[in-house]
Design a protein around this motif. Structure first.
Motif, PDB file in Angstrom:
ATOM      1  N   GLY A 268       0.592  -1.250  -0.135  1.00 51.03           N
ATOM      2  CA  GLY A 268       0.158   0.021   0.101  1.00 51.03           C
ATOM      3  C   GLY A 268       0.505   1.078  -0.361  1.00 51.03           C
ATOM      4  O   GLY A 268       0.594   1.820  -0.575  1.00 51.03           O
TER       5      GLY A 268
ATOM      6  N   ILE B 102       2.027   2.090  -3.689  1.00 48.29           N
ATOM      7  CA  ILE B 102       1.165   2.490  -4.653  1.00 48.29           C
ATOM      8  C   ILE B 102       1.171   3.733  -3.274  1.00 48.29           C
ATOM      9  O   ILE B 102       0.914   4.805  -4.501  1.00 48.29           O
ATOM     10  CB  ILE B 102       0.176   1.696  -4.744  1.00 48.29           C
ATOM     11  N   GLY B 103       0.973   4.173  -2.766  1.00 46.03           N
ATOM     12  CA  GLY B 103       0.486   5.672  -2.354  1.00 46.03           C
ATOM     13  C   GLY B 103       1.834   6.236  -3.207  1.00 46.03           C
ATOM     14  O   GLY B 103       1.482   8.043  -3.016  1.00 46.03           O
TER      15      GLY B 103
ATOM     16  N   ARG C 216       1.826   7.668  -6.184  1.00 46.86           N
ATOM     17  CA  ARG C 216       0.289   7.831  -6.513  1.00 46.86           C
ATOM     18  C   ARG C 216       0.711   9.687  -6.033  1.00 46.86           C
ATOM     19  O   ARG C 216       0.661  10.767  -6.710  1.00 46.86           O
ATOM     20  CB  ARG C 216      -1.163   7.770  -5.897  1.00 46.86           C
TER      21      ARG C 216
ATOM     22  N   THR D   6      -1.970   7.056   3.431  1.00 44.52           N
ATOM     23  CA  THR D   6      -2.988   6.919   3.390  1.00 44.52           C
ATOM     24  C   THR D   6      -3.190   5.682   2.592  1.00 44.52           C
ATOM     25  O   THR D   6      -5.127   4.491   2.891  1.00 44.52           O
ATOM     26  CB  THR D   6      -4.220   7.596   2.317  1.00 44.52           C
ATOM     27  N   PHE D   7      -2.443   4.778   1.466  1.00 43.89           N
ATOM     28  CA  PHE D   7      -2.186   4.002   0.860  1.00 43.89           C
ATOM     29  C   PHE D   7      -2.703   2.461   1.885  1.00 43.89           C
ATOM     30  O   PHE D   7      -2.502   0.786   1.516  1.00 43.89           O
ATOM     31  CB  PHE D   7      -1.596   4.005  -0.376  1.00 43.89           C
TER      32      PHE D   7
ATOM     33  N   ILE E 154      -5.089   1.930   3.923  1.00 43.94           N
ATOM     34  CA  ILE E 154      -6.329   1.241   2.729  1.00 43.94           C
ATOM     35  C   ILE E 154      -6.025  -0.219   2.275  1.00 43.94           C
ATOM     36  O   ILE E 154      -7.044  -1.397   3.188  1.00 43.94           O
ATOM     37  CB  ILE E 154      -6.347   2.222   1.641  1.00 43.94           C
TER      38      ILE E 154
ATOM     39  N   THR F  59      -6.411   7.139  -9.122  1.00 41.81           N
ATOM     40  CA  THR F  59      -6.344   7.202  -7.288  1.00 41.81           C
ATOM     41  C   THR F  59      -7.051   6.323  -7.116  1.00 41.81           C
ATOM     42  O   THR F  59      -6.499   5.935  -7.047  1.00 41.81           O
ATOM     43  CB  THR F  59      -5.456   8.835  -8.044  1.00 41.81           C
TER      44      THR F  59
ATOM     45  N   ALA G  25      -6.901   3.091  -5.141  1.00 40.00           N
ATOM     46  CA  ALA G  25      -6.952   2.897  -3.768  1.00 40.00           C
ATOM     47  C   ALA G  25      -8.387   1.847  -4.240  1.00 40.00           C
ATOM     48  O   ALA G  25      -7.728   1.053  -2.800  1.00 40.00           O
ATOM     49  CB  ALA G  25      -7.903   4.237  -3.197  1.00 40.00           C
TER      50      ALA G  25
ATOM     51  N   THR H  56      -5.468  -1.178  -3.648  1.00 34.07           N
ATOM     52  CA  THR H  56      -5.282  -1.740  -2.559  1.00 34.07           C
ATOM     53  C   THR H  56      -5.608  -2.039  -1.449  1.00 34.07           C
ATOM     54  O   THR H  56      -5.133  -2.915  -0.935  1.00 34.07           O
ATOM     55  CB  THR H  56      -4.048  -0.083  -2.032  1.00 34.07           C
TER      56      THR H  56
END
Length: 221
Positions: free
Chosen positions: A16, A19-20, A23, A40-41, A44, A91, A95, A98
Motif C-alpha cells: 500500500g 502505491i501511495g 500516486r 493513506t494507501f 487502505i 488514483t 485505492a 490497494t
C-alpha cells in the motif's frame, strides 16, 4: 504463527505504501492536489487485511467494507471534481485495488498480491506513454487488434492438432499458431515503434520476438 501474521501485515503495509508513494509523486509532477500518499494507501491496504480477518467471523464484512470504502472514495471524487473541475479516476481505482491487496495477502495469495501491486505501479508509472498511445490509436489499429484476437482465440482453438494431408506433413494447428506468432510479433513491433520511436521500437520487437519464438523471428525477417 505470530511471525507469519507480522510478515503478512508488513507486506500489506509495504504494498500500500509503495502505491501511495507513486500516486503522491505523480500528483506533484502534475501539480494536482493528491487524494492520498503513502500513509493513506498503507492504511487502505491494512483496512483490506483487517476486513478479511473480520470477514471470517462476520459474514459479508469484507463486501460491506469494500462498498463503504468505494462510497467514501466516490464522495471524495465528487467534491474534487466540484471544486477543481478536473476528472480522472486513476488514483481512486488504485485505492480500491490497494484494498483488495490486503484481502489477498490475508488469504495467503501473497505472491499474487505482490504481482498485482507491481503491475499496478507499472501501469501508473507509464501514464505518459499510455496517453501517447491512446492519442495515436486509429480505427485501423482497432481492426488489427480485433483480427489478432479472432486468429488467436476463435480460429486457433478449433483447428485440429494432428498431422493431415499426404504423408502427414501438414498440421493445421501448428501452422496457424506460427501465423499467429508472426502476426503478434509484427503487431508488437508496430505498437512499439509508434509509441517509443523507431530506435527503441525495433529493439523491443527483436527482444519480444526472441522471447516468443526465435523461429518466428527468422521467418518474419
Amino acid at each position: 504463527m505470530e511471525y507469519e501474521i507480522v510478515k503478512s501485515l508488513f507486506i500489506t503495509l509495504a504494498l500500500g505504501f509503495l502505491i501511495g508513494i507513486q500516486r503522491r509523486l505523480s500528483s506533484l509532477e502534475d501539480d494536482n492536489k493528491y487524494f492520498g500518499g503513502g500513509r493513506t494507501f498503507a492504511l487502505i491496504a491494512l483496512f483490506g487485511y483487517i476486513s478479511a480477518w473480520i470477514g471470517t467471523k462476520v459474514s459479508y464484512f469484507s463486501i460491506v467494507s469494500f462498498v463503504t470504502l468505494a462510497f467514501l472514495i466516490a464522495l471524495a471524487y465528487y467534491f474534487k471534481v466540484s471544486k477543481t473541475g478536473r476528472t480522472g479516476l486513476t488514483t481512486q481505482l488504485a485505492a480500491l485495488i490497494t484494498f483488495t491487496l490486503g484481502l489477498m495477502v490475508y488469504e495467503h495469495l501473497t505472491n499474487y498480491a505482490i504481482f498485482v501491486a507491481v503491475l499496478t505501479i507499472v501501469i501508473l508509472e507509464i501514464k505518459p506513454r499510455l496517453q501517447t498511445l491512446e492519442r495515436n490509436i486509429s480505427p485501423v489499429d482497432v481492426q488489427a487488434v480485433t483480427l489478432l484476437l479472432v486468429m488467436s482465440f476463435i480460429v486457433l482453438p478449433i483447428l485440429p492438432d494432428e498431422m493431415l494431408g499426404p504423408y502427414n506433413l501438414f498440421n493445421p494447428y501448428k501452422t496457424w499458431l506460427m501465423a499467429v506468432i508472426i502476426a503478434l510479433i509484427s503487431f508488437i513491433g508496430y505498437i512499439a515503434i509508434k509509441t517509443l520511436g523507431q530506435k527503441y521500437g525495433i529493439f523491443l520487437t527483436g527482444a519480444a520476438g526472441g522471447f516468443i519464438s526465435s523461429t518466428a523471428v527468422s521467418i518474419s525477417l
